[in-house]
Design an enzyme around this catalytic site. Structure first.
Site, PDB file in Angstrom:
ATOM      1  N   ALA A  67       0.822  -1.202   0.000  1.00  0.00           N
ATOM      2  CA  ALA A  67       0.000   0.000   0.000  1.00  0.00           C
ATOM      3  C   ALA A  67       0.860   1.257   0.000  1.00  0.00           C
ATOM      4  CB  ALA A  67      -0.916   0.002   1.219  1.00  0.00           C
ATOM      5  N   GLY A 111      -0.020  -5.551   0.244  1.00  0.00           N
ATOM      6  CA  GLY A 111      -1.138  -5.620  -0.684  1.00  0.00           C
ATOM      7  C   GLY A 111      -0.740  -6.077  -2.070  1.00  0.00           C
ATOM      8  N   GLU A 114      -0.635  -9.784  -1.835  1.00  0.00           N
ATOM      9  CA  GLU A 114      -2.008 -10.285  -1.739  1.00  0.00           C
ATOM     10  C   GLU A 114      -2.652 -10.402  -3.121  1.00  0.00           C
ATOM     11  OE1 GLU A 114      -4.238  -9.274   2.229  1.00  0.00           O
ATOM     12  OE2 GLU A 114      -3.312  -7.439   1.463  1.00  0.00           O
ATOM     13  N   GLU A 134       2.755  -6.419   7.169  1.00  0.00           N
ATOM     14  CA  GLU A 134       1.849  -5.391   7.694  1.00  0.00           C
ATOM     15  C   GLU A 134       1.916  -5.211   9.202  1.00  0.00           C
ATOM     16  OE1 GLU A 134      -0.200  -6.598   3.802  1.00  0.00           O
ATOM     17  OE2 GLU A 134       1.101  -7.505   5.315  1.00  0.00           O
TER      18      GLU A 134
END
Length: 266
Positions: A67, A111, A114, A134
Protein backbone atom coordinates in the site's frame (compact mmCIF):
# COMPACT_ATOMS: atom_id res chain seq x y z
CA UNK A 1 -5.26 -2.37 -28.00
CA UNK A 2 -4.41 0.09 -25.23
CA UNK A 3 -6.51 2.46 -23.15
CA UNK A 4 -5.06 5.99 -22.89
CA UNK A 5 -5.73 8.27 -19.97
CA UNK A 6 -4.62 6.13 -17.03
CA UNK A 7 -2.12 7.73 -14.72
CA UNK A 8 -0.84 4.76 -12.73
CA UNK A 9 -1.79 1.75 -14.88
CA UNK A 10 -0.92 0.67 -18.38
CA UNK A 11 -3.39 -1.68 -20.05
CA UNK A 12 -2.73 -3.55 -23.27
CA UNK A 13 -4.55 -6.31 -25.09
CA UNK A 14 -3.38 -8.14 -28.18
CA UNK A 15 -5.87 -10.75 -29.30
CA UNK A 16 -6.48 -13.22 -26.49
CA UNK A 17 -3.60 -11.87 -24.35
CA UNK A 18 -4.03 -8.95 -21.96
CA UNK A 19 -1.73 -7.20 -19.51
CA UNK A 20 -2.30 -4.78 -16.65
CA UNK A 21 0.89 -3.01 -15.60
CA UNK A 22 1.22 -1.17 -12.28
CA UNK A 23 3.05 1.96 -13.36
CA UNK A 24 4.50 3.82 -10.36
CA UNK A 25 8.13 2.67 -10.51
CA UNK A 26 9.37 5.72 -8.60
CA UNK A 27 7.60 4.37 -5.46
CA UNK A 28 8.09 0.68 -6.31
CA UNK A 29 4.56 0.53 -7.74
CA UNK A 30 2.91 1.20 -4.38
CA UNK A 31 -0.84 0.65 -4.55
CA UNK A 32 -2.81 3.84 -4.04
CA UNK A 33 -6.56 4.15 -4.50
CA UNK A 34 -6.33 5.62 -8.00
CA UNK A 35 -4.11 2.77 -9.21
CA UNK A 36 -6.60 0.20 -7.90
CA UNK A 37 -9.52 2.04 -9.52
CA UNK A 38 -7.66 2.18 -12.83
CA UNK A 39 -6.78 -1.52 -12.66
CA UNK A 40 -10.45 -2.34 -12.06
CA UNK A 41 -11.47 -0.19 -15.00
CA UNK A 42 -8.90 -1.96 -17.18
CA UNK A 43 -10.27 -5.32 -16.06
CA UNK A 44 -13.74 -4.26 -17.17
CA UNK A 45 -12.34 -3.49 -20.64
CA UNK A 46 -11.00 -6.99 -21.28
CA UNK A 47 -12.37 -8.36 -24.52
CA UNK A 48 -14.78 -11.29 -24.52
CA UNK A 49 -12.15 -13.54 -26.11
CA UNK A 50 -9.51 -12.95 -23.42
CA UNK A 51 -7.71 -16.19 -22.58
CA UNK A 52 -4.95 -14.97 -20.28
CA UNK A 53 -4.27 -11.86 -18.18
CA UNK A 54 -0.79 -10.98 -16.96
CA UNK A 55 -0.41 -8.65 -13.98
CA UNK A 56 3.01 -7.08 -13.44
CA UNK A 57 4.85 -3.99 -12.25
CA UNK A 58 6.80 -1.39 -14.21
CA UNK A 59 10.57 -1.54 -14.07
CA UNK A 60 12.69 -4.39 -12.75
CA UNK A 61 12.65 -3.65 -9.02
CA UNK A 62 9.07 -4.21 -7.90
CA UNK A 63 5.82 -5.92 -8.75
CA UNK A 64 4.15 -3.84 -6.04
CA UNK A 65 5.65 -2.90 -2.70
CA UNK A 66 2.31 -2.82 -0.90
CA UNK A 67 0.00 0.00 0.00
CA UNK A 68 0.94 3.63 -0.47
CA UNK A 69 2.05 4.47 3.09
CA UNK A 70 1.35 8.19 2.69
CA UNK A 71 -2.22 7.38 1.71
CA UNK A 72 -2.49 4.81 4.50
CA UNK A 73 -2.29 7.62 7.06
CA UNK A 74 -5.77 8.77 6.03
CA UNK A 75 -7.36 5.34 5.84
CA UNK A 76 -9.66 4.57 8.77
CA UNK A 77 -12.27 2.03 9.79
CA UNK A 78 -14.84 4.12 7.96
CA UNK A 79 -12.94 4.62 4.71
CA UNK A 80 -12.25 0.88 4.52
CA UNK A 81 -15.46 -0.46 6.02
CA UNK A 82 -16.01 -2.84 3.09
CA UNK A 83 -12.51 -2.68 1.52
CA UNK A 84 -14.33 -1.92 -1.74
CA UNK A 85 -12.16 -1.77 -4.87
CA UNK A 86 -9.15 -3.59 -3.37
CA UNK A 87 -11.26 -6.61 -2.49
CA UNK A 88 -13.08 -6.48 -5.82
CA UNK A 89 -9.81 -6.52 -7.79
CA UNK A 90 -8.51 -9.54 -5.86
CA UNK A 91 -11.79 -11.38 -6.33
CA UNK A 92 -11.85 -10.67 -10.06
CA UNK A 93 -8.33 -12.03 -10.40
CA UNK A 94 -9.18 -15.14 -8.42
CA UNK A 95 -12.54 -15.82 -10.08
CA UNK A 96 -11.64 -14.92 -13.67
CA UNK A 97 -12.80 -17.58 -16.18
CA UNK A 98 -9.34 -17.52 -17.81
CA UNK A 99 -5.86 -17.90 -16.28
CA UNK A 100 -4.50 -14.89 -14.40
CA UNK A 101 -0.72 -14.68 -13.96
CA UNK A 102 1.24 -12.52 -11.53
CA UNK A 103 4.63 -11.76 -13.07
CA UNK A 104 6.80 -10.86 -10.09
CA UNK A 105 9.58 -8.77 -11.60
CA UNK A 106 10.79 -7.63 -8.17
CA UNK A 107 9.52 -7.25 -4.62
CA UNK A 108 5.88 -8.15 -3.93
CA UNK A 109 4.97 -7.07 -0.43
CA UNK A 110 1.79 -6.46 1.54
CA UNK A 111 -1.14 -5.62 -0.68
CA UNK A 112 0.98 -6.31 -3.75
CA UNK A 113 1.67 -9.86 -2.65
CA UNK A 114 -2.01 -10.29 -1.74
CA UNK A 115 -2.96 -9.50 -5.34
CA UNK A 116 -0.31 -11.94 -6.57
CA UNK A 117 -1.74 -14.65 -4.29
CA UNK A 118 -5.18 -14.01 -5.77
CA UNK A 119 -3.87 -14.82 -9.26
CA UNK A 120 -4.02 -18.40 -10.47
CA UNK A 121 -0.30 -18.65 -11.26
CA UNK A 122 2.86 -16.79 -10.27
CA UNK A 123 6.19 -16.53 -12.08
CA UNK A 124 9.09 -14.69 -10.43
CA UNK A 125 12.43 -13.25 -11.45
CA UNK A 126 15.23 -14.72 -9.36
CA UNK A 127 15.81 -11.44 -7.52
CA UNK A 128 12.19 -11.11 -6.38
CA UNK A 129 11.21 -11.13 -2.73
CA UNK A 130 7.78 -11.64 -1.20
CA UNK A 131 6.16 -11.10 2.18
CA UNK A 132 3.27 -9.76 4.22
CA UNK A 133 4.96 -7.37 6.70
CA UNK A 134 1.85 -5.39 7.69
CA UNK A 135 2.25 -6.17 11.38
CA UNK A 136 5.17 -3.72 11.48
CA UNK A 137 2.61 -0.96 10.82
CA UNK A 138 0.23 -2.19 13.49
CA UNK A 139 -2.18 -3.73 10.97
CA UNK A 140 -2.70 -7.09 9.26
CA UNK A 141 -3.10 -8.20 5.65
CA UNK A 142 -6.64 -7.12 4.84
CA UNK A 143 -7.29 -8.34 1.33
CA UNK A 144 -7.35 -12.10 1.65
CA UNK A 145 -3.67 -12.52 2.50
CA UNK A 146 -4.15 -14.42 5.75
CA UNK A 147 -6.44 -16.96 4.07
CA UNK A 148 -4.60 -17.43 0.77
CA UNK A 149 -1.13 -17.59 2.31
CA UNK A 150 -2.22 -20.20 4.87
CA UNK A 151 -3.90 -22.31 2.18
CA UNK A 152 -0.76 -22.39 0.07
CA UNK A 153 2.07 -22.42 2.63
CA UNK A 154 0.28 -24.02 5.58
CA UNK A 155 -0.82 -22.61 8.94
CA UNK A 156 2.53 -22.63 10.75
CA UNK A 157 4.50 -21.06 7.91
CA UNK A 158 1.82 -18.43 7.32
CA UNK A 159 1.82 -17.45 11.00
CA UNK A 160 5.61 -17.29 10.98
CA UNK A 161 5.75 -15.02 7.93
CA UNK A 162 3.07 -12.63 9.13
CA UNK A 163 3.90 -12.47 12.85
CA UNK A 164 7.62 -11.98 12.22
CA UNK A 165 7.08 -9.86 9.08
CA UNK A 166 9.46 -12.10 7.18
CA UNK A 167 10.43 -11.56 3.57
CA UNK A 168 11.64 -14.54 1.57
CA UNK A 169 13.49 -14.77 -1.72
CA UNK A 170 12.05 -16.22 -4.90
CA UNK A 171 13.68 -19.64 -4.56
CA UNK A 172 12.33 -20.10 -1.04
CA UNK A 173 8.90 -18.96 -2.25
CA UNK A 174 9.09 -21.56 -5.02
CA UNK A 175 9.93 -24.35 -2.56
CA UNK A 176 6.91 -23.41 -0.47
CA UNK A 177 4.60 -23.29 -3.49
CA UNK A 178 4.07 -19.53 -3.27
CA UNK A 179 5.37 -19.09 -6.81
CA UNK A 180 5.22 -21.65 -9.61
CA UNK A 181 8.42 -20.74 -11.48
CA UNK A 182 11.60 -18.78 -10.81
CA UNK A 183 13.61 -17.62 -13.83
CA UNK A 184 16.79 -15.56 -14.30
CA UNK A 185 16.10 -11.84 -14.46
CA UNK A 186 17.62 -11.64 -17.93
CA UNK A 187 15.13 -14.21 -19.22
CA UNK A 188 12.11 -12.95 -17.32
CA UNK A 189 10.28 -11.10 -20.10
CA UNK A 190 10.79 -13.94 -22.57
CA UNK A 191 9.62 -16.55 -20.05
CA UNK A 192 6.52 -14.52 -19.18
CA UNK A 193 5.72 -14.19 -22.89
CA UNK A 194 6.18 -17.92 -23.43
CA UNK A 195 3.92 -18.76 -20.49
CA UNK A 196 1.24 -16.31 -21.63
CA UNK A 197 1.34 -17.80 -25.13
CA UNK A 198 0.97 -21.33 -23.79
CA UNK A 199 -2.00 -20.33 -21.66
CA UNK A 200 -3.63 -18.37 -24.48
CA UNK A 201 -3.46 -21.49 -26.67
CA UNK A 202 -5.44 -23.63 -24.22
CA UNK A 203 -9.02 -24.70 -24.99
CA UNK A 204 -10.95 -21.92 -23.24
CA UNK A 205 -13.86 -24.02 -21.98
CA UNK A 206 -11.59 -26.64 -20.44
CA UNK A 207 -9.32 -23.96 -18.94
CA UNK A 208 -12.33 -22.28 -17.38
CA UNK A 209 -13.53 -25.65 -16.08
CA UNK A 210 -10.22 -26.44 -14.37
CA UNK A 211 -10.09 -22.99 -12.74
CA UNK A 212 -13.69 -23.23 -11.52
CA UNK A 213 -13.31 -26.77 -10.18
CA UNK A 214 -10.14 -25.96 -8.24
CA UNK A 215 -11.27 -22.54 -6.96
CA UNK A 216 -14.82 -23.46 -5.95
CA UNK A 217 -13.76 -26.90 -4.79
CA UNK A 218 -11.82 -25.33 -1.93
CA UNK A 219 -15.08 -24.26 -0.27
CA UNK A 220 -17.24 -27.28 -1.23
CA UNK A 221 -17.61 -30.64 0.43
CA UNK A 222 -16.18 -33.55 -1.53
CA UNK A 223 -19.49 -34.71 -3.00
CA UNK A 224 -20.44 -31.24 -4.29
CA UNK A 225 -16.94 -30.68 -5.68
CA UNK A 226 -17.05 -33.94 -7.60
CA UNK A 227 -20.54 -33.15 -8.91
CA UNK A 228 -19.29 -29.74 -10.09
CA UNK A 229 -16.36 -31.42 -11.81
CA UNK A 230 -18.69 -33.90 -13.55
CA UNK A 231 -20.98 -31.10 -14.80
CA UNK A 232 -17.97 -29.30 -16.25
CA UNK A 233 -16.81 -32.55 -17.87
CA UNK A 234 -20.17 -32.81 -19.61
CA UNK A 235 -19.90 -29.21 -20.82
CA UNK A 236 -16.42 -29.92 -22.20
CA UNK A 237 -17.72 -33.00 -24.01
CA UNK A 238 -20.22 -30.76 -25.85
CA UNK A 239 -17.67 -28.08 -26.75
CA UNK A 240 -16.14 -27.61 -30.23
CA UNK A 241 -12.73 -27.68 -28.61
CA UNK A 242 -13.21 -31.29 -27.48
CA UNK A 243 -13.93 -32.26 -31.07
CA UNK A 244 -10.86 -30.37 -32.27
CA UNK A 245 -8.63 -31.78 -29.53
CA UNK A 246 -9.56 -35.39 -30.26
CA UNK A 247 -9.25 -34.89 -34.02
CA UNK A 248 -5.83 -33.27 -33.67
CA UNK A 249 -4.62 -36.14 -31.48
CA UNK A 250 -5.77 -38.78 -33.96
CA UNK A 251 -4.35 -36.84 -36.92
CA UNK A 252 -1.05 -36.25 -35.10
CA UNK A 253 -1.15 -32.45 -35.43
CA UNK A 254 -1.26 -29.48 -33.08
CA UNK A 255 -4.79 -28.58 -31.97
CA UNK A 256 -6.13 -25.15 -32.83
CA UNK A 257 -8.62 -24.24 -30.12
CA UNK A 258 -10.81 -21.27 -31.01
CA UNK A 259 -13.57 -21.55 -28.43
CA UNK A 260 -16.26 -20.83 -31.03
CA UNK A 261 -19.65 -21.72 -29.68
CA UNK A 262 -18.30 -22.18 -26.18
CA UNK A 263 -20.84 -22.51 -23.42
CA UNK A 264 -20.68 -20.48 -20.25
CA UNK A 265 -22.05 -20.89 -16.81
CA UNK A 266 -22.17 -18.69 -13.73
Amino acid sequence: MSKPGYRFVSFTQTGARAQILFNRPEVRNALNRQLIDEALDAFSRLSADTRVLVLRGAGDQAFAAGADIAELQDRTTWTDIDFGPRRELAQRLENAPFPTVAALNGVALGGGFELALACHLRIAADHARVGLPEIRLGIIPGNGGTLRLARIAGRARALQFMLLAEQIDARCAERLGLVNWVVPAGEFDAQVDELANRLAALPPVAARAVIDCVTRGETMNAADAINNEHRWFQICLASPDKKEGVAAFLEKRRAQFNGVGRETRS
